[in-house]
Design a protein around this motif. Structure first.
Motif, mmCIF file in Angstrom:
data_model
loop_
_atom_site.group_PDB
_atom_site.id
_atom_site.type_symbol
_atom_site.label_atom_id
_atom_site.label_comp_id
_atom_site.label_asym_id
_atom_site.label_seq_id
_atom_site.Cartn_x
_atom_site.Cartn_y
_atom_site.Cartn_z
ATOM 1 N N PHE B 14 -18.363 -56.180 -33.000
ATOM 2 C CA PHE B 14 -18.127 -55.339 -31.160
ATOM 3 C C PHE B 14 -18.702 -56.184 -30.181
ATOM 4 C CE2 PHE B 14 -17.333 -52.617 -27.363
ATOM 5 C CZ PHE B 14 -15.905 -53.082 -27.380
ATOM 6 N N LEU B 17 -19.914 -59.752 -29.535
ATOM 7 C CA LEU B 17 -18.398 -60.916 -29.337
ATOM 8 C C LEU B 17 -18.313 -59.788 -27.683
ATOM 9 C CD1 LEU B 17 -15.693 -59.797 -31.781
ATOM 10 C CD2 LEU B 17 -16.487 -62.387 -31.012
ATOM 11 N N LEU B 18 -18.418 -58.710 -27.143
ATOM 12 C CA LEU B 18 -19.229 -58.100 -26.837
ATOM 13 C C LEU B 18 -19.728 -59.322 -25.355
ATOM 14 C CD1 LEU B 18 -17.187 -55.572 -23.775
ATOM 15 C CD2 LEU B 18 -19.302 -55.268 -24.566
ATOM 16 N N LEU B 20 -20.583 -62.176 -26.305
ATOM 17 C CA LEU B 20 -19.676 -63.787 -26.146
ATOM 18 C C LEU B 20 -18.804 -63.846 -25.205
ATOM 19 C CD1 LEU B 20 -19.517 -66.244 -27.952
ATOM 20 C CD2 LEU B 20 -17.519 -65.175 -29.185
ATOM 21 N N GLY B 21 -17.819 -63.040 -24.998
ATOM 22 C CA GLY B 21 -17.177 -63.052 -23.788
ATOM 23 C C GLY B 21 -17.732 -63.025 -22.092
ATOM 24 N N LEU B 22 -18.274 -62.448 -22.951
ATOM 25 C CA LEU B 22 -18.942 -62.294 -21.496
ATOM 26 C C LEU B 22 -20.596 -63.637 -21.045
ATOM 27 C CD1 LEU B 22 -20.274 -58.219 -20.745
ATOM 28 C CD2 LEU B 22 -18.905 -59.974 -18.788
ATOM 29 N N LEU B 24 -19.194 -66.490 -22.229
ATOM 30 C CA LEU B 24 -18.370 -67.324 -21.878
ATOM 31 C C LEU B 24 -18.000 -67.739 -20.252
ATOM 32 C CD1 LEU B 24 -16.117 -67.063 -25.147
ATOM 33 C CD2 LEU B 24 -17.289 -69.466 -24.328
ATOM 34 N N LEU B 25 -17.329 -65.916 -20.067
ATOM 35 C CA LEU B 25 -17.241 -66.026 -17.844
ATOM 36 C C LEU B 25 -18.154 -67.050 -17.407
ATOM 37 C CD1 LEU B 25 -15.446 -62.243 -18.131
ATOM 38 C CD2 LEU B 25 -14.398 -64.613 -17.641
ATOM 39 N N GLY B 28 -18.268 -70.397 -17.631
ATOM 40 C CA GLY B 28 -16.592 -70.487 -17.398
ATOM 41 C C GLY B 28 -17.460 -71.507 -16.190
ATOM 42 N N ARG B 29 -18.314 -70.183 -15.339
ATOM 43 C CA ARG B 29 -17.809 -69.949 -13.985
ATOM 44 C C ARG B 29 -18.429 -70.808 -13.027
ATOM 45 N NH1 ARG B 29 -15.274 -68.484 -9.198
ATOM 46 N NH2 ARG B 29 -16.780 -69.179 -7.768
ATOM 47 N N VAL B 35 -17.085 -76.098 -21.612
ATOM 48 C CA VAL B 35 -15.806 -75.604 -21.702
ATOM 49 C C VAL B 35 -14.518 -76.668 -20.680
ATOM 50 C CG1 VAL B 35 -14.603 -73.633 -20.520
ATOM 51 C CG2 VAL B 35 -17.255 -73.470 -20.748
ATOM 52 N N ARG B 39 -11.225 -77.033 -23.710
ATOM 53 C CA ARG B 39 -10.204 -77.442 -23.047
ATOM 54 C C ARG B 39 -9.031 -77.850 -23.308
ATOM 55 N NH1 ARG B 39 -9.810 -73.826 -17.627
ATOM 56 N NH2 ARG B 39 -10.197 -71.715 -19.582
#
Lengths: 187, 276
Positions: B14, B17-18, B20-22, B24-25, B28-29, B35, B39
């Motif tokens: 958990f 992944l948390l 990893l998600g942050l 990626l954000l 990406g930003r 990225v 896509r």
């Protein structure tokens, strides 16, 4: 979803003997993931509704919620996260946004398991409405932070309304599916 | 699963992944990492699938539209009769103007350069997210679609291409939060930037202060910046209130099935320099 509780740790014998003999039922364990994936892809197709215009219900959210609630073992963190990631890649939105939201929904829904299993469907529907609303609020906050702007929340709220309305339509087959699979778990 | 080791692993997964998600954000930003490539690659893989399953959906949508139109067929008919009469008049006017124009062009030896060709393609998907307004297109680099090309329907500007894979591309609609299109008022030629905010009515920003603008004024692309060809119709001014001018696009962006991608070669300075 009546009171059909699973005896955890057991495989039910006599259910689909052909399948279990061949060990093919193991393939069935991938079903929730595949079904959820199809729902995510379907969610990118604009479906026209008279007088409402095209709507994009978050079908993936329903799948993550239902499976996390019914079969948390088949909807682990990584699967929820991956489904969200797929959604982001398809939508062209901020990468990671839906991944995080689905991960949160998976944890939240799985935690409501004790409360919800075996309760009337209407209660489940109501709880999903709250989950969907919470998911929308969280994704709105992340979107605002990402775009450094107050993003218009109307579309997100409309999506919640549509998703919650369509919930029974999608959730019923998913529930049937997870009930049928009950007992085949925990090999 | 219930064992202590399992629980520990679960916690770790958990947290991982948390993070990893942050990551990626943030990546990406700020445009770090591949990225966009990932896509576009996925778009290519899924485009044929979407192309197939979007066909029955398109049929359902057509049915929905028909049901909706059936309910107002009488009003629509009356309106169309009236419009037809008006348009016939305009047709005559346009014919005679066209003739005049051609004559003047010959007289003045005007060099018109038609450097716009187009590719027609099917829309196969829409953004699944409430925070982005994009469409997926079943045509890509293979067909000549490239990033930054303008996308129009028969009614007006739809958006522009932001990503192009081999056989699929993504259109950023003019209503998207990130869309900025240089436009001008057709009659007064006052410039502005059409700036999407995820609502159905994008804003006309940076309009010159002395510009007089009224609801109903037509807005066209100005061609400034060189990305989009000038003179594409975009919409009409819908409202002017509290310093906010909003535009109603001519195109119903929610109901597009086929669009044209314009292959526009902007006038190059280098070429003329080479010529001299």
């Amino acid at each position: 979803m009546k009171t059909r509780r699973r005896k955890s740790g057991n495989r039910r014998s006599g259910d689909g003997p052909g399948l279990s003999q061949l060990g093919l039922w193991r393939l069935g364990l991938a079903i929730p993931g595949l079904v959820a994936m199809v729902l995510v892809i379907l969610g990118t197709l604009p479906i026209g509704v008279p007088f409402l215009g095209p709507v994009l219900p978050a079908f993936g959210l329903i799948a993550v919620h239902v499976f996390a609630l019914q079969r948390p073992d088949l909807m682990p963190h990584w699967l929820a996260f991956s489904l969200g990631l797929l959604t982001d890649l398809l939508s062209g939105g901020p990468l990671g946004l839906t991944a995080l939201v689905f991960l949160g929904v998976q944890v939240l829904s799985a935690s409501q398991r004790r409360v919800l299993i075996g309760r009337p469907f209407l209660l489940g529907w109501g709880v999903f409405a709250l989950v969907a609303l919470a998911a929308a609020v969280v994704s709105w906050i992340i979107a605002c932070a990402y775009f450094l702007d107050i993003v218009n929340p109307a579309a997100a709220l409309l999506q919640v309304a549509i998703t919650v309305t369509l919930f029974p339509l999608i959730a019923a087959p998913l529930l049937l599916l997870s009930h049928r699979m009950t007992g085949q778990a925990y090999a | 699963m219930a064992s202590p080791m399992g629980l520990l692993f679960n916690r770790f997964a958990f947290a991982f992944l948390l993070a990893l998600g942050l990551t990626l954000l943030v990546a990406g930003r700020s445009g770090i990492g591949p990225v966009e490539q990932v896509r576009t690659g996925l778009l290519d893989v899924l485009a044929p699938v979407l192309d197939v399953i979007s066909r029955p959906v398109a049929a359902i949508n057509a049915l929905a539209t028909e049901v909706e139109q059936l309910s107002r067929v009488y009003d629509e008919n009356a309106r169309l009769r009236e419009e037809n009469a008006r348009l016939l008049h305009w047709q005559n006017v346009a014919r005679s103007l066209e003739r005049d124009n051609a004559q003047y062009r010959r007289l003045l030896n005007v060099r018109t350069r038609s450097n716009v060709t187009y590719i027609t393609a099917r829309v196969v998907g829409e953004s699944g997210g409430p925070f982005v307004k994009t469409l997926l297109l079943a045509a890509g680099e293979r067909d000549g679609v490239e990033a930054n090309q303008a996308v129009v329907s028969e009614l007006g500007l739809v958006g522009r291409i932001t990503e192009a894979g081999r056989n699929a591309a993504r259109i950023l609609l003019i209503t998207d939060l990130n869309s900025r299109i240089p436009v001008m008022l057709e009659s007064s030629r006052r410039r502005a930037i059409l700036s999407g905010d995820n609502t159905a009515r994008p804003l006309l920003a940076f309009l010159e202060a002395e510009a007089v603008v009224r609801p109903g004024d037509r807005v066209i692309t100005s061609g400034h910046g060189g990305l989009l060809p000038p003179g594409l119709v975009v919409g009409v001014v819908a409202s002017v209130a509290e310093g906010q001018v909003r535009l109603r696009p001519f195109v119903d962006l929610g109901r597009l099935e086929r669009v044209n991608v314009l292959r526009y070669r902007r006038p190059e300075l280098d070429q003329s320099r080479d010529g001299t």
